[in-house]
Design a protein around this motif. Structure first.
Motif, PDB file in Angstrom:
ATOM      1  N   LYS A 127      -4.097  -5.203  -0.360  1.00  0.00           N
ATOM      2  CA  LYS A 127      -3.856  -4.062  -1.259  1.00  0.00           C
ATOM      3  C   LYS A 127      -3.615  -2.779  -0.463  1.00  0.00           C
ATOM      4  N   SER A 128      -4.356  -2.606   0.636  1.00  0.00           N
ATOM      5  CA  SER A 128      -4.174  -1.395   1.448  1.00  0.00           C
ATOM      6  C   SER A 128      -2.807  -1.363   2.123  1.00  0.00           C
ATOM      7  N   LEU A 129      -2.265  -2.560   2.415  1.00  0.00           N
ATOM      8  CA  LEU A 129      -0.950  -2.634   3.052  1.00  0.00           C
ATOM      9  C   LEU A 129       0.179  -2.420   2.042  1.00  0.00           C
ATOM     10  N   LEU A 130      -0.011  -2.955   0.824  1.00  0.00           N
ATOM     11  CA  LEU A 130       1.002  -2.825  -0.234  1.00  0.00           C
ATOM     12  C   LEU A 130       0.312  -2.347  -1.507  1.00  0.00           C
ATOM     13  N   PRO A 131      -0.013  -1.054  -1.568  1.00  0.00           N
ATOM     14  CA  PRO A 131      -0.828  -0.553  -2.676  1.00  0.00           C
ATOM     15  C   PRO A 131      -0.181  -0.664  -4.048  1.00  0.00           C
ATOM     16  N   ASN A 132       1.122  -0.819  -4.109  1.00  0.00           N
ATOM     17  CA  ASN A 132       1.811  -0.862  -5.407  1.00  0.00           C
ATOM     18  C   ASN A 132       2.395  -2.228  -5.718  1.00  0.00           C
ATOM     19  N   GLU A 133       1.914  -3.257  -5.041  1.00  0.00           N
ATOM     20  CA  GLU A 133       2.440  -4.599  -5.238  1.00  0.00           C
ATOM     21  C   GLU A 133       1.687  -5.290  -6.378  1.00  0.00           C
ATOM     22  N   ALA A 134       2.403  -5.591  -7.467  1.00  0.00           N
ATOM     23  CA  ALA A 134       1.779  -6.167  -8.664  1.00  0.00           C
ATOM     24  C   ALA A 134       1.136  -7.523  -8.381  1.00  0.00           C
ATOM     25  N   VAL A 135       1.744  -8.321  -7.515  1.00  0.00           N
ATOM     26  CA  VAL A 135       1.198  -9.645  -7.219  1.00  0.00           C
ATOM     27  C   VAL A 135      -0.198  -9.533  -6.612  1.00  0.00           C
ATOM     28  N   ILE A 136      -0.412  -8.523  -5.792  1.00  0.00           N
ATOM     29  CA  ILE A 136      -1.729  -8.345  -5.170  1.00  0.00           C
ATOM     30  C   ILE A 136      -2.741  -7.882  -6.215  1.00  0.00           C
ATOM     31  N   ASP A 137      -2.333  -6.964  -7.072  1.00  0.00           N
ATOM     32  CA  ASP A 137      -3.240  -6.540  -8.151  1.00  0.00           C
ATOM     33  C   ASP A 137      -3.594  -7.719  -9.055  1.00  0.00           C
ATOM     34  N   PHE A 138      -2.606  -8.572  -9.318  1.00  0.00           N
ATOM     35  CA  PHE A 138      -2.863  -9.753 -10.129  1.00  0.00           C
ATOM     36  C   PHE A 138      -3.875 -10.671  -9.436  1.00  0.00           C
ATOM     37  N   ALA A 139      -3.696 -10.878  -8.133  1.00  0.00           N
ATOM     38  CA  ALA A 139      -4.630 -11.729  -7.383  1.00  0.00           C
ATOM     39  C   ALA A 139      -6.044 -11.158  -7.438  1.00  0.00           C
TER      40      ALA A 139
END
Length: 416
Positions: A127-139
């Motif tokens: 999340k810190s590397l890609l703060p706006n990536e929906a897939v990471i928020d979903f995970a």
């Protein structure tokens, strides 16, 4: 991609020797792109050894390629080679574009091993590397939901919605938020999200979630509406019938409640829980013959179904059919009879049949479990007195008086 496509065509025709021939040609003469494409296709089809061979071949040329390492790790996971998967993922360079994806896969591995703190750390690192990536928020949402951190799950799923994404990997985000809210007891808010999910796509799981949550919120009309729609979509979704019946019952529609359970039994005639619920509903409506029938059907499916046995005993005792109570008890395997209420029931039956030795034996088995039950203590104490055991009777009735000190009948009987 001639060889790769020919291999897939051969597989589709179930011509394995031909497929193996084209696979070897792809290994020997295929381009890097063709080999990578075929590896992905074979992975999806479950040909893990062949996919692994292709990824290993490519990694021999591009040993630091993060995407290849992640794909090879996914194959290893499918083969239950956790150590191998870890080894691949640990080789992904932190500067590689595939590094955040490798963290997600690592997080899954750690979660599978029950290492939840490490799992969260890997997800938060991604999340810190890609703060706006929906897939990471979903995970993150999936992780928090699976570990019962419902408020955090809602927050992560909401971030997915804020990114304009309503579905990931076949999962509806509105439905996920609804499930998280319902699990935390926020039923009214959960219903609102279930309804938004249904607007997006009406499927059986979302309808069941709406029906169950509406039932929990005591909005029985809405529960009935959702569960009836679910029944139209998939009448074989047997879990719905219990909640549909209970919703009708709470709505005062007793006949429809029983009809719902009968409909469920038409779909699954081996569902002992539905027979049990049908019996309970018939009992509540004084339909004792129907109730006994349903309970006995449940016992026929599972002779050790204690809850159904207890319900049958209630009916038999109510109609003074003591022989049947004893017969049912004697049909059970002795080692499975551990429910104290059964001992109490059969004590009453043996007493009524003047078999005082058996009655006393079962009263004594039940006694330790009902030491705080005044009804049992009074009944047992009076039985002992009738049986001539005045000493034990006095002890049991003294226990009873500690719970019911104002019972004049027993006080007088004991000479107080």
């Amino acid at each position: 991609m001639k060889f790769a496509e020919q291999m897939l065509a051969a597989l589709e025709q179930e011509n394995l020797p031909e497929a193996q021939k084209y696979f070897k040609q792809t290994l020997q003469d295929g381009t890097d792109e063709e080999q990578y494409w075929l590896a992905e296709q074979l992975m999806q089809l479950g040909f893990l050894e062949e996919a692994e061979d292709l990824y290993e071949l490519l990694l021999a040329k591009y040993k630091d390629e993060g995407e290849l390492l992640v794909r090879a790790a996914e194959v290893a996971i499918e083969k239950d080679d956790i150590e191998g998967a870890m080894a691949y993922l640990e080789q992904v360079n932190a500067q590689d574009e595939a590094y955040p994806e490798s963290l997600l896969v690592l997080a899954d591995l750690y979660q599978m091993q029950g290492l939840f703190e490490v799992t969260e750390a890997k997800l938060q690192q991604a999340k810190s590397l890609l703060p706006n990536e929906a897939v990471i928020d979903f995970a993150l949402g999936e992780f928090y939901l699976s570990t019962a951190r419902f408020a955090s799950a809602v927050q992560s799923y909401q971030a997915v919605l804020d990114a304009g994404v309503t579905e990931i990997a076949g999962s509806q985000i509105f439905e996920r938020i609804a499930e998280s809210l319902a699990s935390s007891g926020s039923f009214e808010e959960a219903i609102r999200y279930y309804e938004m999910a249904i607007v997006e796509q009406e499927d059986v799981n979302t309808l069941f979630g709406l029906g169950l949550t509406s039932f929990q919120a005591k909005d029985y009309t809405k529960a009935i509406s959702a569960l009836e729609r679910l029944k139209e979509h998939d009448p074989g979704f047997t879990t719905l019938y219990t909640y549909l019946a209970k919703s009708y019952e709470e709505n005062g529609e007793q006949e429809k409640a029983l009809e719902a359970l009968v409909d469920g039994l038409k779909q699954d005639e081996f569902n002992k829980e539905l027979f049990l619920e049908a019996g309970k509903l018939a009992w509540k409506n004084d339909r004792f013959a129907d109730a006994e029938h349903y309970f006995r059907q449940a016992i026929a499916l599972d002779p050790e179904f204690i809850e159904a046995i207890l319900e049958v005993n209630k009916i038999l005792l109510k109609k003074d059919d003591y022989e049947s109570v004893v017969e049912l008890m004697e049909s059970l395997e002795r080692e499975i009879v551990t429910e104290p209420q059964i001992f109490w029931d059969v004590s009453v039956a043996y007493q009524a049949l003047d078999n005082y030795n058996k009655a006393k034996e079962n009263y004594e088995l039940a006694h330790p479990h009902f030491i705080q039950n005044p009804t049992f203590l009074k009944e047992f104490g009076l039985f002992l007195r009738e049986d001539g055991d005045m000493v034990q009777s006095g002890e049991v009735l003294a226990q009873y008086l500690r719970l019911e000190p104002g019972d004049e009948e027993i006080l007088s009987l004991l000479g107080y």
